[in-house]
Design an enzyme around this catalytic site. Sequence first.
Site, PDB file in Angstrom:
ATOM      1  N   GLY A 303       2.516  -4.823  -5.079  1.00 23.10           N
ATOM      2  CA  GLY A 303       1.070  -4.866  -4.976  1.00 23.10           C
ATOM      3  C   GLY A 303       0.537  -3.891  -3.945  1.00 23.10           C
ATOM      4  N   SER A 304      -0.495  -4.306  -3.242  1.00 26.97           N
ATOM      5  CA  SER A 304      -1.227  -3.393  -2.366  1.00 26.97           C
ATOM      6  C   SER A 304      -0.438  -2.891  -1.171  1.00 26.97           C
ATOM      7  CB  SER A 304      -2.508  -4.073  -1.873  1.00 26.97           C
ATOM      8  OG  SER A 304      -3.390  -4.312  -2.948  1.00 26.97           O
ATOM      9  N   VAL A 305       0.668  -3.541  -0.796  1.00 28.13           N
ATOM     10  CA  VAL A 305       1.421  -3.052   0.351  1.00 28.13           C
ATOM     11  C   VAL A 305       2.085  -1.709   0.060  1.00 28.13           C
ATOM     12  CG1 VAL A 305       1.832  -5.328   1.343  1.00 28.13           C
ATOM     13  CG2 VAL A 305       3.460  -4.389  -0.310  1.00 28.13           C
TER      14      VAL A 305
END
Length: 571
Positions: A303-305
């Site tokens: 995801g966003s990491v």
Amino acid sequence: MSNDSRSGVTPRRALPMPPMGKARYRVVMLLVLAGLALLTGRIVNLQVFDRPFLQGQGDARTLRTDTIPAHRGMITDRHGEPLAISTPVVTLWANPQDLPVDDIQRLMLAKGLNQPLDALNERIARYATHEFMYLKRRMTPEAAQRVLELHIPGVHAREEYKRYYPAGEVSAQLLGVTNIDDIGQEGLELAYQPYLAGVPGKRRVLKDRRGRLVRDLALLKEAQPGGDLTLALDQRLQYLAYRELKAAVAEQDADGGIVVMLDARSGEVLAMANQPSYNPNNRAGLDPQGLRNRAIVDTFEPGSVIKPLAMAAMIESGKVPLDTVVDTSPGWMVIDRFTIKDIGNYGKLSLAGILEKSSNIGMSKLALRLDDPVVPATYRALGLGQSPGTGFPGEATGSIPAPVRWSSSQWAALAYGYGLSVSALQLASAYTAIANEGRRLPPSLLKLVEVPAGEPVIDPGVARRILGMMDQVVAPGTGARRALVPGYRIAGKTGTVRKTDAGGYQQKAYRSLFVGIAPVSDPRIVTVVMIDHPRGDSYYGGAVAAPVFSRVAGHALRLLDVPPDAREPAT
């Protein structure tokens, strides 16, 4: 005169034995001499010709070659604190054919072994035709000696070693376990089995007919203890990481969680905590789920990491200038009939703003500007999609799709963290490039003698830019503010990912993530936190995973004597 005389009867005299004839005498003497000759011949045969055989048979009933157990090597943390040690124990065994049938002695033996008499009698009957059976494995020397002092025929002892883990459940999945024969079955115990296992010795001993030791005769081969293993793990940091993770999983009613902390300067694993866990010293009722070292063997969509790493690739490509501004209005867009959304309409965002707001729209529009696969190529260079090389059994490689006939939606998804899978350890290792001016350091579970030079992956200037952007992400008033550590500047990124099952993405099941680097001025640690399916009031990474990072990193920085670098007190 006697009555016989008066009666006129003359008494009969005893006739003398006739002398033995010469022939008869000779026969008797020949028989005697023949017997003596046979007896002498037998004696000579036994003492001369059959002596080796008879000596061997006698020795076989009195001389024995005993095995000298060798203790397994010790596993310690980087400071020499014991994590796995071998303690001496005694195993009692018996020859069922020599055991007494007396009920009193059987009862005394059963009590000494702490076993029901019926169960003991049943086992003895089952092994009645054998010459060996275990009575009880791995007894303490004191308990075994009490049984031996009963002097019950047929009961014997054998020295062994048992593995003990002082930290218990705290580092169980990393260390692994051994079986009842002290052979590694999981984790590092399995990975380094040939190195940790000792080589047993041998000795010649004299025993009586009951198998009791009479005398040591000769040492045939000395036992060689196993090698000691020094891990990169810092047990102090491991305890606090495990404590905070366990508390967070319980508070969020989550399925599990992971904390991985690397030394930003060397890539050494300073802490690796998993939930759920188990007590390796008492495996009764063990849940197999607790055996898995999720930090290394499990993968998930990041995801966003992953966005800071994707942005580093975009900037380094030269097609995304540092002053780029992206219009993310109206907060959603359609690519290949798939709708991509942000949490809100953020309007025009700079590159730093895209990371701060974690804009999927911004990352997608940047990705669509590229006409070559620089993002997945950078991922691979950072170690994603390949083995971390730790040697841990079952370590995951993750996956990055090959750039064959990618659609625009797949191209965009890779930039905001979907369509690929990584492990927590891979993710932490990839971020060492951001903390180390573009040089990725391979993860090491063992303490290193020399710090590796690292592999240049990202331009140093780009790495510093990304680190600065991540510094802005973790600031008062942002979604990642709960990751702040008083006195220190923190660079980080939150992430919230939908979980998948056989039917696709689940609607109400998420993974909450946070990746942090501290301190920004001179990075010392890289930490990844993942909470699996939190069921609390929130499931966002900034609300669930970021506070865990704050507590773990705060304690770690103080324990490592890292000087504060905050420009002003964090609030």
